[in-house]
Design a protein around this motif. Sequence first.
Motif: not given
Length: 282
Positions: A12-18, A224-228
Amino acid sequence: MAIGVIYGLVGLALLMVYRSTGVLNFAQGEMAVFCTYIAWTLIVSLGVSLWLGFAATVAFAFVLGVLVERLVIRPAGSSHPLAVMIVTIGLFMVFNSFQRDWWPAGPKAFPSPFPAGTVDIGSARISAVSIGILIAAALVMLCLTFLFRMTRIGLAMRAVVDNPTASSLMGIGNHRIVSLGWGLASAVGAVAGMLAVNLLLLDPSTAYALLLFSFAALVLAGMTSPVGVVVCGVLLGLFNALASGFSIVGTELSIVVTLLALVVVLVVKPGGLFGKAPVIKV
């Protein structure tokens, strides 16, 4: 499930930056473990109370993420995006070197805030530590959901991710929002690191497993999906545990089997389990 939800938090942290910068932060796991070493120093070496040490570490991680973005990532971002990824690889090496030079005495036991023992749920016997990790991770995700869905700051962050040009024209400071995103990602990573060492020993090599499976969860979810991402992290943790239980596979090959399963899923569904096909309005 407990270790899988930790993979999900780092993913999730990776996704926030990406999603805010379009860059994969290869130093995310190392930053998380580095902050966990800071927590260990505060609590064990300096005698700070457990919860105060946790709070101070999360605040330190947030400031660290903001400083990394402003002093390192932002200047490099004016060039090609590949240059930024190379910079994050350099940060990976820097933080790993800091850990090995400043805390060289080998693996360390981290004080746990959760009670020892087990809890019987039906015919299953579950450790109290695992239950505590699941509850703590759920609280973090609820706080992030509230931030993104119910606050003006969260709305501004989503606007910057969706359309940076339009958000800038509407008066949103894109640079400040991106710095905030890096800070939050670093703080979430620090929480994940402090949760992970309740199951693992604190060691510089801990970051490798965190980063490997977190990237796998991110890719499996479709980026794309935080929950995912969290769901896929839990699935990877469960599959890894099941694979290590078979005598043919064993613990040494369980990571290989898990990643092979990831490849099979992506061959069947290249966009990931939670990926969405892009829609272009014409």
